[in-house]
Scaffold this active site. Structure first.
Site, short mmCIF file in Angstrom:
data_model
loop_
_atom_site.label_atom_id
_atom_site.label_comp_id
_atom_site.label_asym_id
_atom_site.label_seq_id
_atom_site.Cartn_x
_atom_site.Cartn_y
_atom_site.Cartn_z
CD GLU A 197 -2.58 4.11 -6.92
OE1 GLU A 197 -3.43 4.73 -7.59
OE2 GLU A 197 -2.54 4.14 -5.67
CE LYS A 211 -7.68 0.80 10.23
NZ LYS A 211 -6.54 0.50 9.36
CG LEU A 232 -2.67 13.28 8.60
CD1 LEU A 232 -1.39 12.65 8.12
CD2 LEU A 232 -2.53 14.79 8.58
N GLY A 286 0.85 -1.20 0.00
CA GLY A 286 0.00 0.00 0.00
C GLY A 286 0.88 1.24 0.00
CE1 TYR A 324 -11.28 5.24 10.37
CE2 TYR A 324 -10.68 3.96 12.31
CZ TYR A 324 -10.46 4.31 11.00
OH TYR A 324 -9.44 3.71 10.31
CB THR A 352 -1.82 7.46 -2.02
OG1 THR A 352 -2.55 6.31 -1.61
CG2 THR A 352 -1.90 7.59 -3.53
N GLY A 353 -0.69 8.51 0.58
CA GLY A 353 -0.94 8.63 2.02
C GLY A 353 0.19 8.13 2.90
P1 NAD Z 1 -4.59 5.77 1.00
O1 NAD Z 1 -5.89 5.62 0.31
O2 NAD Z 1 -3.83 7.03 0.77
O3 NAD Z 1 -3.59 4.55 0.60
C1 NAD Z 1 -4.03 3.26 0.37
C2 NAD Z 1 -2.94 2.46 -0.33
O4 NAD Z 1 -3.42 1.12 -0.50
C3 NAD Z 1 -2.59 2.96 -1.75
O5 NAD Z 1 -1.21 2.80 -1.96
C4 NAD Z 1 -3.36 1.98 -2.67
O6 NAD Z 1 -2.79 1.82 -3.96
C5 NAD Z 1 -3.21 0.72 -1.85
N1 NAD Z 1 -4.22 -0.31 -2.19
C6 NAD Z 1 -5.56 -0.28 -2.00
N2 NAD Z 1 -6.10 -1.45 -2.39
C7 NAD Z 1 -5.08 -2.24 -2.82
C8 NAD Z 1 -4.99 -3.56 -3.33
N3 NAD Z 1 -6.06 -4.35 -3.46
N4 NAD Z 1 -3.76 -4.02 -3.67
C9 NAD Z 1 -2.64 -3.25 -3.55
N5 NAD Z 1 -2.67 -2.00 -3.04
C10 NAD Z 1 -3.87 -1.51 -2.69
O7 NAD Z 1 -4.87 5.51 2.55
P2 NAD Z 1 -4.18 5.97 3.91
O8 NAD Z 1 -5.10 6.93 4.58
O9 NAD Z 1 -2.76 6.27 3.74
O10 NAD Z 1 -4.35 4.61 4.73
C11 NAD Z 1 -3.31 3.69 4.96
C12 NAD Z 1 -3.51 3.06 6.32
O11 NAD Z 1 -3.38 4.06 7.32
C13 NAD Z 1 -4.90 2.44 6.50
O12 NAD Z 1 -4.79 1.25 7.24
C14 NAD Z 1 -5.63 3.50 7.30
O13 NAD Z 1 -6.69 2.98 8.07
C15 NAD Z 1 -4.49 4.00 8.19
N6 NAD Z 1 -4.72 5.32 8.83
C16 NAD Z 1 -5.17 6.37 8.10
C17 NAD Z 1 -5.43 7.59 8.76
C18 NAD Z 1 -5.94 8.79 8.01
O14 NAD Z 1 -6.43 9.72 8.65
N7 NAD Z 1 -5.81 8.83 6.71
C19 NAD Z 1 -5.19 7.70 10.15
C20 NAD Z 1 -4.67 6.61 10.84
C21 NAD Z 1 -4.46 5.40 10.18
#
Ligand code: NAD
Length: 393
Positions: A75, A244, A273, A48, A235, A51-52
């Site tokens: 992607e 989670k 975020l 993953g 959540y 992004t993010g």
């Molecule tokens: P995001 O949408 O930016 O990133 C998701 C990633 O997963 C991307 O790289 C995407 O290509 C990949 N992905 C999705 N489905 C896929 C698949 N089937 N195969 C391969 N890759 C796949 O999300 P994010 O917010 O960065 O979330 C990442 C983690 O962080 C999650 O577990 C989320 O719960 C956790 N998180 C997010 C936040 C927030 O506020 N955004 C806060 C705390 C924890």
């Protein structure tokens, strides 16, 4: 072509290749200013990674630790008439920068839940990288096909027990409105656990261990959000919160296995975020807009890269004290969850109306960050220039 954002509800359906590259470069520059992380990993797999938080993890591994990285993402590649997705361009930019710095950086664009992608990753690791010191699990996905049964599961973002009515900001009309979300059924909760819980993380670790690809002392972490009273109904105490919770179960099981090689598994709790995943959660745009306002005023605001650089330097690879909670999770969300911050969020939440949205919250900052996720509004980029859509990974 000249590329302008095409926003539909909580997603942007196109991306700017030059803007995405500049956004990645800004994160690389930030990590470099923080210096090398002592004792950091040298071979890293990020599941993953495009992004993010996953992207920030890969950038920190490569440029904060000098690590070779393999990234897994899902992607959309570009065509000559349509842009690729932001994660595609982010991965291309990061891989090019890491290779220029003399590091191995390859990606697999495919379904991380599948057996094929796990097999492909193992093959590439064996041929090019060798055993891993760190595996980051950062998937956020609306669905998962279980390769063992062939069944596809959908996750849901619903409360448990009763329907929940809440204020929200409609990102199309820019108005504050009220939305009611019906409770999840038992089946929807179970399906959400199947998609966003820890089972696939365990399967990745088992596959890597069986292939002899976990180095002595290998660490793994998966990311979670816990939040407070304001976000619990949708959540923490909702269907996604149950998934989670399952990460905690999986982490304990993985930790037991990794102890045999002197490694560890930890769930890392990160702050809320703007990311593609969080924009889709009904409560998050307004919560984050209010939170940003308060944390920016307090000078404690952090983005993905600051959170993850801090996680690597002060939690995952420190020899000093770590900020662990009673369940053994690594906490990076302390400043968000401070009682005074949450009390202000609650008060502003009660007061905000369509008319006061601009003054009482940082909705402008939220929208700016949202567009940046797709490479728009990044400093120094000429958005009137004709740019090619085709970029090699
Ligand atoms: P995001 O949408 O930016 O990133 C998701 C990633 O997963 C991307 O790289 C995407 O290509 C990949 N992905 C999705 N489905 C896929 C698949 N089937 N195969 C391969 N890759 C796949 O999300 P994010 O917010 O960065 O979330 C990442 C983690 O962080 C999650 O577990 C989320 O719960 C956790 N998180 C997010 C936040 C927030 O506020 N955004 C806060 C705390 C924890």
């Amino acid at each position: 072509m000249v590329i302008k954002p095409k926003v539909r509800g909580f997603i942007c359906t196109n991306a700017h290749p030059v803007g995405c590259a500049a956004h990645v470069q800004a994160q690389i520059d930030y990590v470099k200013t923080k210096g090398q992380i002592d004792g950091g990993p040298k071979n890293v797999l990020v599941i993953g990674s495009s992004t993010g938080y996953g992207l920030a993890s890969r950038i920190t591994a490569a440029f904060g630790c000098g690590a070779n990285t393999l990234g897994i993402f899902f992607e959309k590649p570009p065509t000559d008439r349509r842009t690729g997705s932001a994660g595609y361009y982010n991965s291309a930019a990061l891989q090019a920068a890491a290779r220029s710095a003399g590091l191995y950086a390859e990606g697999i664009n495919g379904d991380a839940f599948s057996d094929e992608v796990k097999e492909q990753a193992i093959k590439m690791l064996k041929e090019n990288m060798g055993p891993l010191d760190l595996v980051v699990y950062s998937l956020a996905s609306p669905r998962r096909t279980d390769p063992r049964s062939g069944v596809t599961y959908e996750s849901s973002l619903k409360p448990i027990g009763d329907a929940y009515t809440m204020k929200g900001v409609n990102t199309d009309t820019l108005k504050i409105d009220e939305v009611t979300v019906e409770p999840a059924t038992e089946e929807e909760i179970a399906n959400t656990i199947k998609v966003m819980g820890g089972e696939d993380w365990e399967w990745w670790i088992d596959a890597l261990a069986d292939a002899g690809l976990l180095a002595q002392g290998c660490k793994t972490t998966a990311y979670t959000y816990i939040g407070e009273e304001m976000t619990w109904p949708l959540y923490g105490h909702a269907s996604i919160g149950m998934a989670k919770k399952d990460l905690d179960r999986a982490s304990a099981a993985i930790d037991e296995k990794l102890q045999a090689i002197g490694g560890e598994s930890k769930v890392s709790v990160l702050k809320a975020l703007v990311t593609q995943a969080s924009s889709a959660i009904p409560i998050m745009p307004l919560y984050i807009s209010i939170l940003y306002k308060i944390m920016k005023e307090e000078g404690t605001h952090e983005g993905c890269i600051e959170q993850i650089q801090g996680l690597f330097a002060r939690q995952l690879f420190t020899t000093g004290d770590r900020d662990l909670d009673d369940a053994g999770r690594l906490r990076m969300d302390g400043l968000e969850l401070k009682a005074s911050v949450q009390a202000r969020v609650k008060a502003l939440w009660g007061d905000v109306t369509t008319e006061t949205l601009g003054d009482l919250t940082d909705f402008a900052g939220y929208r700016q960050e949202f567009l940046k996720l797709f490479g728009f509004g990044v400093e120094g980029v000429d958005y009137d220039a004709d740019v090619g859509t085709l970029v090699e990974l």
